[in-house]
Design a protein around this motif. Structure first.
Motif, PDB file in Angstrom:
ATOM      1  N   ALA A   1      24.136  96.322  61.563  1.00 56.26           N
ATOM      2  CA  ALA A   1      24.099  97.704  61.069  1.00 56.26           C
ATOM      3  C   ALA A   1      23.831  97.738  59.564  1.00 56.26           C
ATOM      4  O   ALA A   1      23.098  98.598  59.074  1.00 56.26           O
ATOM      5  N   ALA A   2      24.432  96.808  58.825  1.00 57.48           N
ATOM      6  CA  ALA A   2      24.205  96.756  57.383  1.00 57.48           C
ATOM      7  C   ALA A   2      22.736  96.483  57.076  1.00 57.48           C
ATOM      8  O   ALA A   2      22.146  97.092  56.175  1.00 57.48           O
ATOM      9  N   ASP A   3      22.150  95.567  57.826  1.00 57.67           N
ATOM     10  CA  ASP A   3      20.742  95.242  57.617  1.00 57.67           C
ATOM     11  C   ASP A   3      19.836  96.418  57.960  1.00 57.67           C
ATOM     12  O   ASP A   3      18.858  96.676  57.256  1.00 57.67           O
ATOM     13  N   ARG A   4      20.181  97.139  59.027  1.00 62.21           N
ATOM     14  CA  ARG A   4      19.326  98.228  59.490  1.00 62.21           C
ATOM     15  C   ARG A   4      19.476  99.499  58.658  1.00 62.21           C
ATOM     16  O   ARG A   4      18.473 100.131  58.292  1.00 62.21           O
ATOM     17  N   PHE A   5      20.708  99.868  58.330  1.00 64.57           N
ATOM     18  CA  PHE A   5      20.942 101.174  57.729  1.00 64.57           C
ATOM     19  C   PHE A   5      21.299 101.136  56.241  1.00 64.57           C
ATOM     20  O   PHE A   5      21.219 102.159  55.568  1.00 64.57           O
TER      21      PHE A   5
ATOM     22  N   THR B   1      19.676  84.950  62.280  1.00 65.36           N
ATOM     23  CA  THR B   1      20.497  84.123  63.162  1.00 65.36           C
ATOM     24  C   THR B   1      21.383  84.990  64.044  1.00 65.36           C
ATOM     25  O   THR B   1      21.475  84.783  65.262  1.00 65.36           O
ATOM     26  N   PHE B   2      22.033  85.970  63.446  1.00 62.95           N
ATOM     27  CA  PHE B   2      22.909  86.842  64.223  1.00 62.95           C
ATOM     28  C   PHE B   2      22.114  87.739  65.162  1.00 62.95           C
ATOM     29  O   PHE B   2      22.587  88.077  66.250  1.00 62.95           O
ATOM     30  N   ARG B   3      20.913  88.114  64.757  1.00 63.88           N
ATOM     31  CA  ARG B   3      20.083  88.931  65.644  1.00 63.88           C
ATOM     32  C   ARG B   3      19.715  88.144  66.899  1.00 63.88           C
ATOM     33  O   ARG B   3      19.810  88.655  68.016  1.00 63.88           O
TER      34      ARG B   3
ATOM     35  N   ARG C   1      19.803 105.845  70.229  1.00 61.68           N
ATOM     36  CA  ARG C   1      18.627 105.153  69.709  1.00 61.68           C
ATOM     37  C   ARG C   1      18.926 103.660  69.728  1.00 61.68           C
ATOM     38  O   ARG C   1      20.022 103.230  69.359  1.00 61.68           O
ATOM     39  N   ALA C   2      17.957 102.879  70.144  1.00 64.56           N
ATOM     40  CA  ALA C   2      18.157 101.437  70.221  1.00 64.56           C
ATOM     41  C   ALA C   2      18.008 100.814  68.833  1.00 64.56           C
ATOM     42  O   ALA C   2      16.972 100.970  68.182  1.00 64.56           O
ATOM     43  N   VAL C   3      19.044 100.164  68.385  1.00 66.32           N
ATOM     44  CA  VAL C   3      18.988  99.398  67.137  1.00 66.32           C
ATOM     45  C   VAL C   3      18.426  98.009  67.410  1.00 66.32           C
ATOM     46  O   VAL C   3      17.631  97.471  66.648  1.00 66.32           O
ATOM     47  N   LEU C   4      18.833  97.437  68.548  1.00 67.39           N
ATOM     48  CA  LEU C   4      18.381  96.109  68.949  1.00 67.39           C
ATOM     49  C   LEU C   4      18.523  96.001  70.453  1.00 67.39           C
ATOM     50  O   LEU C   4      19.514  96.445  71.023  1.00 67.39           O
ATOM     51  N   GLU C   5      17.531  95.425  71.109  1.00 65.27           N
ATOM     52  CA  GLU C   5      17.584  95.255  72.551  1.00 65.27           C
ATOM     53  C   GLU C   5      17.319  93.798  72.905  1.00 65.27           C
ATOM     54  O   GLU C   5      16.428  93.160  72.350  1.00 65.27           O
ATOM     55  N   GLY C   6      18.112  93.283  73.849  1.00 64.28           N
ATOM     56  CA  GLY C   6      17.937  91.923  74.321  1.00 64.28           C
ATOM     57  C   GLY C   6      17.040  91.890  75.541  1.00 64.28           C
ATOM     58  O   GLY C   6      16.253  92.800  75.791  1.00 64.28           O
ATOM     59  N   ARG C   7      17.184  90.846  76.329  1.00 58.86           N
ATOM     60  CA  ARG C   7      16.373  90.684  77.528  1.00 58.86           C
ATOM     61  C   ARG C   7      17.112  91.288  78.712  1.00 58.86           C
ATOM     62  O   ARG C   7      18.187  90.831  79.088  1.00 58.86           O
ATOM     63  N   ALA C   8      16.535  92.333  79.275  1.00 55.00           N
ATOM     64  CA  ALA C   8      17.159  92.997  80.412  1.00 55.00           C
ATOM     65  C   ALA C   8      16.988  92.163  81.672  1.00 55.00           C
ATOM     66  O   ALA C   8      16.119  91.297  81.764  1.00 55.00           O
ATOM     67  N   GLY C   9      17.810  92.463  82.658  1.00 52.40           N
ATOM     68  CA  GLY C   9      17.665  91.803  83.945  1.00 52.40           C
ATOM     69  C   GLY C   9      18.821  90.885  84.269  1.00 52.40           C
ATOM     70  O   GLY C   9      19.635  90.544  83.425  1.00 52.40           O
TER      71      GLY C   9
ATOM     72  N   ARG D   1      20.741  87.188  72.711  1.00 60.06           N
ATOM     73  CA  ARG D   1      20.912  86.160  73.734  1.00 60.06           C
ATOM     74  C   ARG D   1      22.123  86.451  74.619  1.00 60.06           C
ATOM     75  O   ARG D   1      22.159  86.045  75.783  1.00 60.06           O
ATOM     76  N   HIS D   2      23.097  87.181  74.086  1.00 63.29           N
ATOM     77  CA  HIS D   2      24.341  87.399  74.814  1.00 63.29           C
ATOM     78  C   HIS D   2      24.610  88.855  75.177  1.00 63.29           C
ATOM     79  O   HIS D   2      25.464  89.116  76.038  1.00 63.29           O
ATOM     80  N   MET D   3      23.933  89.777  74.548  1.00 66.00           N
ATOM     81  CA  MET D   3      24.178  91.201  74.795  1.00 66.00           C
ATOM     82  C   MET D   3      22.881  91.868  75.244  1.00 66.00           C
ATOM     83  O   MET D   3      21.781  91.374  74.972  1.00 66.00           O
ATOM     84  N   ASN D   4      23.011  92.984  75.922  1.00 65.04           N
ATOM     85  CA  ASN D   4      21.816  93.685  76.372  1.00 65.04           C
ATOM     86  C   ASN D   4      21.213  94.560  75.274  1.00 65.04           C
ATOM     87  O   ASN D   4      20.000  94.603  75.123  1.00 65.04           O
ATOM     88  N   ALA D   5      22.064  95.258  74.510  1.00 64.87           N
ATOM     89  CA  ALA D   5      21.525  96.159  73.496  1.00 64.87           C
ATOM     90  C   ALA D   5      22.609  96.588  72.515  1.00 64.87           C
ATOM     91  O   ALA D   5      23.805  96.572  72.828  1.00 64.87           O
ATOM     92  N   LEU D   6      22.175  96.958  71.332  1.00 64.32           N
ATOM     93  CA  LEU D   6      23.005  97.663  70.356  1.00 64.32           C
ATOM     94  C   LEU D   6      22.401  99.045  70.199  1.00 64.32           C
ATOM     95  O   LEU D   6      21.231  99.175  69.840  1.00 64.32           O
ATOM     96  N   ARG D   7      23.189 100.065  70.497  1.00 70.54           N
ATOM     97  CA  ARG D   7      22.692 101.443  70.474  1.00 70.54           C
ATOM     98  C   ARG D   7      23.530 102.278  69.522  1.00 70.54           C
ATOM     99  O   ARG D   7      24.746 102.106  69.433  1.00 70.54           O
ATOM    100  N   ILE D   8      22.866 103.218  68.847  1.00 73.63           N
ATOM    101  CA  ILE D   8      23.570 104.151  67.981  1.00 73.63           C
ATOM    102  C   ILE D   8      23.358 105.559  68.517  1.00 73.63           C
ATOM    103  O   ILE D   8      22.254 105.912  68.958  1.00 73.63           O
ATOM    104  N   ALA D   9      24.420 106.356  68.549  1.00 78.89           N
ATOM    105  CA  ALA D   9      24.314 107.728  69.024  1.00 78.89           C
ATOM    106  C   ALA D   9      23.319 108.493  68.165  1.00 78.89           C
ATOM    107  O   ALA D   9      23.277 108.329  66.939  1.00 78.89           O
ATOM    108  N   SER D  10      22.510 109.323  68.785  1.00 80.33           N
ATOM    109  CA  SER D  10      21.478 110.063  68.051  1.00 80.33           C
ATOM    110  C   SER D  10      22.071 110.930  66.949  1.00 80.33           C
ATOM    111  O   SER D  10      21.453 111.141  65.902  1.00 80.33           O
ATOM    112  N   TRP D  11      23.279 111.433  67.178  1.00 83.92           N
ATOM    113  CA  TRP D  11      23.950 112.267  66.180  1.00 83.92           C
ATOM    114  C   TRP D  11      24.710 111.439  65.148  1.00 83.92           C
ATOM    115  O   TRP D  11      25.214 111.986  64.158  1.00 83.92           O
TER     116      TRP D  11
END
Length: 246
Positions: free
Chosen positions: A50-54, A4-6, A209-217, A11-21
């Motif tokens: 982040a909890a779900d991913r890492f 649900t949160f994903r 690194r992209a953790v999650l990406e929405g719909r660009a444009g 729907r509202h954000m473009n992306a969640l990104r984490i620094a490579s380092w």
């Protein structure tokens, strides 16, 4: 609830990104404390994703202001517990609940350690002392600073950025006096925030690194026109801002 949160996030954000380092140094065993700055309402969603991913092997919990929990009861279904942030009783309840949660080796506690919304450029960060005292209840825990920032790059939606700092052993922190312990936690988080901000300001996706990406444009008539123009040229439509040159 993660699904649900994903969906809500993309729907509202473009992306969640984490620094490579900034990938987390997840321990092989033992409870975890993740403490972060608190720049926006979206921090709760970042925690969940982040909890779900890492930290998929961990049960995650987070304290939340009692008044906010009453308003957003859905968080109570996914590990949030209410605390009164402005009273000594609330601080005691937080330490008691935190100690009980961290008594299990497969649990993680996520804390917005400022206890209030604050700008990412604010220094000092003003962390609440409870985060420093919590390790006394769980000296076998691993403590991870988490820097969070938001910004707009090339797309309509905002970008969420995150980075974990170096892991600290709870026992090493317990060995410090409380003021020195709080100062250590603050300096580690501030350093992680400063490094993350430098990468955000670069506007270079390759640093993340992209953790999650929405719909660009941009959407609407503008993207409709671009889609039709691409079709007339016999080209695939790229909705991202960078695709405007194609």
């Amino acid at each position: 609830m993660v699904s649900t949160f994903r969906r809500y996030f993309i729907r509202h954000m473009n992306a969640l990104r984490i620094a490579s380092w900034g990938l987390p140094d997840v321990p092989q065993r033992g409870p975890v404390v993740v403490y972060s700055n608190h720049p926006a309402w979206w921090d709760a969603a970042v925690y969940i994703l982040a909890a779900d991913r890492f930290f998929p092997a961990y049960e995650s919990y987070a304290p939340i202001d009692s008044a906010m929990l009453a308003q957003y009861g859905i968080f109570g279904r996914i590990g949030a517990f209410g605390v009164d942030l402005d009273s000594p009783r609330g601080a005691a309840d937080f330490l008691k609940a935190g100690g009980e949660i961290l008594a299990a080796s497969d649990r993680a506690l996520w804390i917005t350690a400022q206890g209030r919304f604050g700008d990412v450029r604010e220094r000092p960060l003003g962390l609440k002392p409870g985060v420093a005292r919590l390790v006394e209840r769980a000296p076998d825990c691993t403590v991870l600073p988490l820097a969070i920032e938001y910004g707009f790059w090339l797309e309509r939606g905002a970008e969420a950025f995150m980075a974990f700092g170096p892991a600290m052993r709870g026992q090493d922190l317990v060995n410090l006096a409380r003021p020195a312990r709080l100062a250590r936690l603050e300096s580690e988080l501030a350093a992680t925030l400063d490094r993350l901000s430098a990468d955000v300001q670069s506007r270079e996706p390759a640093r993340f690194r992209a953790v999650l990406e929405g719909r660009a444009g941009v959407g609407g008539l503008y993207d409709g026109w671009r889609r039709m123009a691409a079709a007339l040229r016999g080209r695939a439509f790229d909705p991202s801002h960078e695709g405007r040159a194609s």
